[in-house]
Design an enzyme around this catalytic site. Structure first.
Site, PDB file in Angstrom:
ATOM      1  N   ARG A  84       0.822  -1.199   0.000  1.00 15.12           N
ATOM      2  CA  ARG A  84       0.000   0.000   0.000  1.00 15.12           C
ATOM      3  C   ARG A  84       0.855   1.247   0.000  1.00 15.12           C
ATOM      4  O   ARG A  84       1.743   1.416   0.824  1.00 15.12           O
ATOM      5  CB  ARG A  84      -0.899   0.032   1.227  1.00 15.12           C
ATOM      6  CG  ARG A  84      -1.633   1.351   1.315  1.00 15.12           C
ATOM      7  CD  ARG A  84      -2.772   1.276   2.267  1.00 15.12           C
ATOM      8  NE  ARG A  84      -3.399   2.575   2.385  1.00 15.12           N
ATOM      9  CZ  ARG A  84      -4.689   2.741   2.570  1.00 15.12           C
ATOM     10  NH1 ARG A  84      -5.474   1.693   2.625  1.00 15.12           N
ATOM     11  NH2 ARG A  84      -5.188   3.929   2.693  1.00 15.12           N
ATOM     12  N   ARG A  94      -4.695   5.183  -4.335  1.00 15.92           N
ATOM     13  CA  ARG A  94      -4.174   4.155  -3.429  1.00 15.92           C
ATOM     14  C   ARG A  94      -4.135   2.783  -4.091  1.00 15.92           C
ATOM     15  O   ARG A  94      -4.948   2.467  -4.950  1.00 15.92           O
ATOM     16  CB  ARG A  94      -4.965   4.109  -2.134  1.00 15.92           C
ATOM     17  CG  ARG A  94      -6.433   3.784  -2.189  1.00 15.92           C
ATOM     18  CD  ARG A  94      -7.382   4.948  -2.409  1.00 15.92           C
ATOM     19  NE  ARG A  94      -7.085   6.202  -1.732  1.00 15.92           N
ATOM     20  CZ  ARG A  94      -7.410   6.484  -0.469  1.00 15.92           C
ATOM     21  NH1 ARG A  94      -8.047   5.599   0.254  1.00 15.92           N
ATOM     22  NH2 ARG A  94      -7.138   7.643   0.039  1.00 15.92           N
ATOM     23  N   ASP A  97      -7.439  -0.330  -0.696  1.00 16.62           N
ATOM     24  CA  ASP A  97      -8.222   0.068   0.475  1.00 16.62           C
ATOM     25  C   ASP A  97      -9.144  -1.082   0.827  1.00 16.62           C
ATOM     26  O   ASP A  97      -9.856  -1.579  -0.054  1.00 16.62           O
ATOM     27  CB  ASP A  97      -9.175   1.207   0.058  1.00 16.62           C
ATOM     28  CG  ASP A  97      -8.921   2.508   0.758  1.00 16.62           C
ATOM     29  OD1 ASP A  97      -8.077   2.547   1.660  1.00 16.62           O
ATOM     30  OD2 ASP A  97      -9.579   3.474   0.375  1.00 16.62           O
ATOM     31  N   ASP A  99     -12.116  -1.526   3.496  1.00 15.70           N
ATOM     32  CA  ASP A  99     -12.911  -0.820   4.496  1.00 15.70           C
ATOM     33  C   ASP A  99     -13.967  -1.744   5.089  1.00 15.70           C
ATOM     34  O   ASP A  99     -14.695  -2.411   4.340  1.00 15.70           O
ATOM     35  CB  ASP A  99     -13.653   0.367   3.861  1.00 15.70           C
ATOM     36  CG  ASP A  99     -12.723   1.498   3.439  1.00 15.70           C
ATOM     37  OD1 ASP A  99     -11.643   1.631   4.041  1.00 15.70           O
ATOM     38  OD2 ASP A  99     -13.090   2.245   2.509  1.00 15.70           O
TER      39      ASP A  99
HETATM   40  N1  ROI Z   1     -13.246   6.861  -5.531  1.00 18.58           N
HETATM   41  C1  ROI Z   1     -13.685   5.724  -6.063  1.00 18.58           C
HETATM   42  N2  ROI Z   1     -14.335   5.759  -7.241  1.00 18.58           N
HETATM   43  N3  ROI Z   1     -13.505   4.516  -5.460  1.00 18.58           N
HETATM   44  C2  ROI Z   1     -12.857   4.424  -4.271  1.00 18.58           C
HETATM   45  O1  ROI Z   1     -12.695   3.312  -3.735  1.00 18.58           O
HETATM   46  C3  ROI Z   1     -12.389   5.609  -3.665  1.00 18.58           C
HETATM   47  N4  ROI Z   1     -11.749   5.582  -2.463  1.00 18.58           N
HETATM   48  C4  ROI Z   1     -11.339   6.698  -1.856  1.00 18.58           C
HETATM   49  C5  ROI Z   1     -11.519   8.051  -2.485  1.00 18.58           C
HETATM   50  C6  ROI Z   1     -10.155   8.691  -2.634  1.00 18.58           C
HETATM   51  C7  ROI Z   1     -12.394   8.901  -1.567  1.00 18.58           C
HETATM   52  N5  ROI Z   1     -12.153   7.988  -3.788  1.00 18.58           N
HETATM   53  C8  ROI Z   1     -12.597   6.834  -4.330  1.00 18.58           C
HETATM   54  O2  ROI Z   1     -10.786   6.616  -0.663  1.00 18.58           O
END
Ligand code: ROI
Length: 164
Positions: A84, A94, A97, A99
């Site tokens: 990461r 990134r 992620d 979550d």
């Molecule tokens: N935008 C999209 N389309 N998908 C994501 O997973 C995502 N994740 C984020 C931010 C940067 C807010 N924008 C994102 O953390």
């Protein structure tokens, strides 16, 4: 106790599709946990600064006996193992992620972890993949996922059809 947990996956760097595939394999290998469902992959326009690549997003369902902070540690370890990198910029690109969107019926407000995930209610790239694997879902506050979806256009989102 086994609890159903939903995880949002996202990546827009270093071969995002491959990032998500290996993250799903890592989720399936977690202790005291089984991966019970995974959504399709979706290409999504970046939320945040527009000068970054499009994302690949998906949602996975886990049944786990791990407590929330142990699961969080395990997810962060997967993020780190997959190299990461996050630019200093807020809401920047990134590699991976992971979550925690929902953890059973729990509502958690701890320094490291807020559940339900605060931004999930209005993000198409979370709600549409989630609805694919849990169309009848209700959030802990009693709201139906179908109601959130009705208020969230399928905009800037493209489902990847892997059968073609
Ligand atoms: N935008 C999209 N389309 N998908 C994501 O997973 C995502 N994740 C984020 C931010 C940067 C807010 N924008 C994102 O953390």
């Amino acid at each position: 106790m086994m609890e159903r947990v939903y995880i949002g996956l996202g990546s827009n760097l270093a071969d995002p599709l491959e990032q998500l595939r290996s993250a799903l394999a890592a989720l399936a290998a977690l202790p005291q946990t089984s991966l019970t469902a995974q959504s399709s992959f979706y290409i999504s326009d970046p939320l945040g600064p527009a000068d970054q690549p499009r994302y690949v997003n998906a949602v996975a369902a886990l049944d786990t006996e791990l407590p929330p902070l142990e699961l969080l540690d395990a997810l962060q370890a997967i993020e780190q193992e997959q190299g990461r990198m996050r630019k200093a910029e807020r809401w920047g690109p990134r590699t991976l992620d992971l979550d925690i969107l929902l953890f059973g019926e729990r509502q958690l407000d701890e320094p490291r972890l807020t559940v339900p995930h605060y931004h999930m209610h209005a993000r198409a790239f979370v709600l549409y993949p989630l609805a694919e694997i849990a169309p009848q879902l209700y959030l802990p506050d009693g709201r139906a996922l179908s109601a959130l979806l009705a208020a969230c256009p399928f905009a800037g989102l493209e489902r990847i059809d892997e059968s073609r």
